[in-house]
Design a protein around this motif. Structure first.
Motif, PDB file in Angstrom:
ATOM      1  N   ASP A 250     -13.680  11.937  -3.038  1.00 53.77           N
ATOM      2  CA  ASP A 250     -14.223  11.928  -1.671  1.00 53.77           C
ATOM      3  C   ASP A 250     -14.413  10.519  -1.115  1.00 53.77           C
ATOM      4  N   ALA A 251     -13.537   9.609  -1.483  1.00 59.07           N
ATOM      5  CA  ALA A 251     -13.655   8.223  -1.014  1.00 59.07           C
ATOM      6  C   ALA A 251     -13.250   8.065   0.441  1.00 59.07           C
ATOM      7  N   MET A 252     -12.402   8.965   0.939  1.00 56.47           N
ATOM      8  CA  MET A 252     -11.824   8.826   2.266  1.00 56.47           C
ATOM      9  C   MET A 252     -12.233  10.024   3.139  1.00 56.47           C
ATOM     10  N   TRP A 253     -12.098   9.864   4.464  1.00 60.72           N
ATOM     11  CA  TRP A 253     -12.281  11.002   5.367  1.00 60.72           C
ATOM     12  C   TRP A 253     -11.443  10.827   6.619  1.00 60.72           C
ATOM     13  N   LEU A 270      -9.452   9.277  -3.179  1.00 61.97           N
ATOM     14  CA  LEU A 270      -8.613   8.081  -3.284  1.00 61.97           C
ATOM     15  C   LEU A 270      -7.864   8.164  -4.600  1.00 61.97           C
ATOM     16  N   ARG A 271      -6.521   8.163  -4.530  1.00 60.05           N
ATOM     17  CA  ARG A 271      -5.694   8.301  -5.730  1.00 60.05           C
ATOM     18  C   ARG A 271      -4.557   7.288  -5.674  1.00 60.05           C
ATOM     19  N   TYR A 300       0.377   4.988  -3.435  1.00 62.61           N
ATOM     20  CA  TYR A 300      -0.962   4.887  -2.857  1.00 62.61           C
ATOM     21  C   TYR A 300      -1.250   6.119  -2.009  1.00 62.61           C
ATOM     22  N   ASP A 301      -2.340   6.808  -2.315  1.00 64.17           N
ATOM     23  CA  ASP A 301      -2.797   7.938  -1.512  1.00 64.17           C
ATOM     24  C   ASP A 301      -4.224   7.657  -1.057  1.00 64.17           C
ATOM     25  N   TYR A 302      -4.316   7.111   0.161  1.00 63.39           N
ATOM     26  CA  TYR A 302      -5.607   6.877   0.799  1.00 63.39           C
ATOM     27  C   TYR A 302      -5.971   8.013   1.752  1.00 63.39           C
ATOM     28  N   GLY A 303      -5.164   9.056   1.791  1.00 65.68           N
ATOM     29  CA  GLY A 303      -5.357  10.120   2.771  1.00 65.68           C
ATOM     30  C   GLY A 303      -4.360   9.969   3.903  1.00 65.68           C
ATOM     31  N   GLY A 337      -1.385   0.929   2.829  1.00 66.87           N
ATOM     32  CA  GLY A 337      -1.201   2.209   3.486  1.00 66.87           C
ATOM     33  C   GLY A 337      -0.918   3.324   2.500  1.00 66.87           C
ATOM     34  N   THR A 338      -1.002   4.551   2.976  1.00 63.08           N
ATOM     35  CA  THR A 338      -0.609   5.707   2.187  1.00 63.08           C
ATOM     36  C   THR A 338       0.911   5.760   2.116  1.00 63.08           C
TER      37      THR A 338
END
Length: 429
Positions: A250-253, A270-271, A300-303, A337-338
């Motif tokens: 739940d690091a991002m929204w 965040l993964r 990178y998966d920031y959402g 970036g994602t």
């Protein structure tokens, strides 16, 4: 942006500020100093201004990094490390502020050489080799900063408040950390605006988990500090394969898209993960030639739609809105970036006879960062071409670097390129 002054001590480093605490020198306290001065010409991004005045190009002088380190092995099992200094001081910086502790940790060796545990503000982190770079020994003008994936968002110039474990198991070098992220509200990246593009959550951050593992096929690298050498200048034969990760629930929204606009706020994890390879070897020891090479792939998966613009020591502070491209003012470009990022660098240390034995050696290099970010319609490529004049190894070094970066429309379409040329003088001891 960030990083540490020096990496591990090598046998060739004999002159140093070091106080022995016992007869054989295994217990000690050591001090180091580094300063990197930049003189730079930059072609500005469209619409760039400095205090409201249009600037199609800029010329500036700045201190990229100024650092003091004090660290030591107090007993067979107790180690401490501190680093103090500042980054990115140029003519636009606030005066008489900015110096701070980059690192402050204590460490205890449970099984010396195999398992050590520590805690504090530290760069013992995960993901990839240059997530914790030794900036005193980097190959090019700067480290691949995109690998410092949460830099100044939920950490302090890559350093994190962490409990960590590190050590070696044969040829496997490992580091693991449990981190308390810093809230985005205390970062200068904070914005209260809601968006359908992902950003760091404003809820209290949950713990972050990270690790990095290297298999060292040839010479073994030290792990006294977390900072990884960029070029050994022919003093080692190193071939490492590495892999790492960072994960945080739940690091991002972001706000959901709906047919009528935006809907509820959705939290995502965040993964991040990466794999890399590092190779550094002497080619002709009698001539002093050597090869340094590094390559990495990062996922990178920031959402959804996360994208962050960064301009290192940005020489501008404003932009005319209707003229601006996606990255905004100065020298910024989409660095984080994602999506996926590919990176490679290579350098060649020339024979000492080219300049004469008392004039040092040259080390030309090339680096490429290519990113396929979800929010961009075109790929993003940043290239660096340069040469190090190693007057006395990394201790006294002049670097000349040409960087070429992309421009994007606000819709994420590539629309041109800009360049900057930087000369740096580095001294550290």
């Amino acid at each position: 942006m960030t990083d540490a002054v020096v990496a591990q001590t090598t046998a060739s480093e004999k002159k140093e500020i070091r106080l022995h605490l016992n007869n054989d020198g295994s217990h000690y306290v050591k001090a180091t100093f580094l300063n990197q001065t930049w003189v730079r010409y930059n072609q500005s991004n469209p619409g760039t201004t400095v205090f409201g005045t249009p600037k199609a190009e800029t010329f500036d002088i700045g201190l990229r990094r100024t650092r003091l380190q004090l660290y030591g092995q107090l007993t067979d099992r107790i180690f401490f490390y501190t680093q103090f200094g500042q980054n990115n001081f140029n003519y636009l910086s606030s005066r008489k502020v900015g110096a701070f502790f980059h690192d402050a940790l204590t460490e205890y060796a449970l099984a010396p050489g195999y398992v050590s545990v520590g805690a504090g503000l530290t760069a013992w982190s995960g993901l990839s080799r240059f997530a914790s770079p030794s900036v005193g020994s980097i190959l090019g003008m700067d480290a691949p900063l995109y690998q410092q994936a949460t830099n100044d968002a939920t950490d302090e110039f890559l350093r994190k408040l962490s409990l960590y474990a590190k050590g070696k198991a044969g040829k496997l070098d490992y580091r693991l950390a449990l981190t308390q992220p810093m809230p985005i509200q205390t970062s200068n990246l904070f914005t209260a605006l809601d968006s359908t593009f992902s950003n760091f959550s404003q809820r209290p951050p949950k713990k972050q988990y990270q690790g990095y593992f290297m298999y060292q096929f040839l010479d073994q690298e030290g792990n006294t500090t977390p900072y990884m050498t960029g070029s050994y200048l022919g003093t080692k034969r190193v071939f490492n394969l590495g892999a790492g990760f960072i994960a945080q629930p739940d690091a991002m929204w972001h706000r959901q898209r709906t047919g009528s606009g935006v809907g509820d706020t959705v939290s995502t994890d965040l993964r991040l993960w990466a794999v890399d390879v590092f190779y550094d070897t002497p080619l002709n020891p009698s001539a002093g030639t050597a090869l340094t090479a590094y390559a990495s792939f990062s996922h990178y998966d920031y959402g959804p739609g996360y994208l962050r613009m960064t301009g290192v020591m940005n020489p501008a502070n404003g932009v005319v809105a209707h003229q601006a491209t996606l990255a905004g003012a100065g020298n910024a470009f989409p660095m984080y970036g994602t999506g996926q990022v590919y990176y490679a660098q290579v350098g060649y240390l020339t024979p000492r006879t080219w300049l004469g034995d008392d004039q040092g050696a040259l080390q030309p290099y090339f680096a490429l960062m290519y990113a396929d970010y979800d929010r961009l319609q075109d790929g993003m490529a940043v290239t660096n071409l340069g040469v190090n004049w190693l007057l006395k190894g990394h201790t006294s070094k002049i670097t000349l670097d040409w960087q070429n970066r992309p421009l994007f429309t606000r819709a994420g379409v590539a629309t041109g390129r800009r360049s900057q040329v930087t000369a740096q003088y580095q001294i550290y001891f």
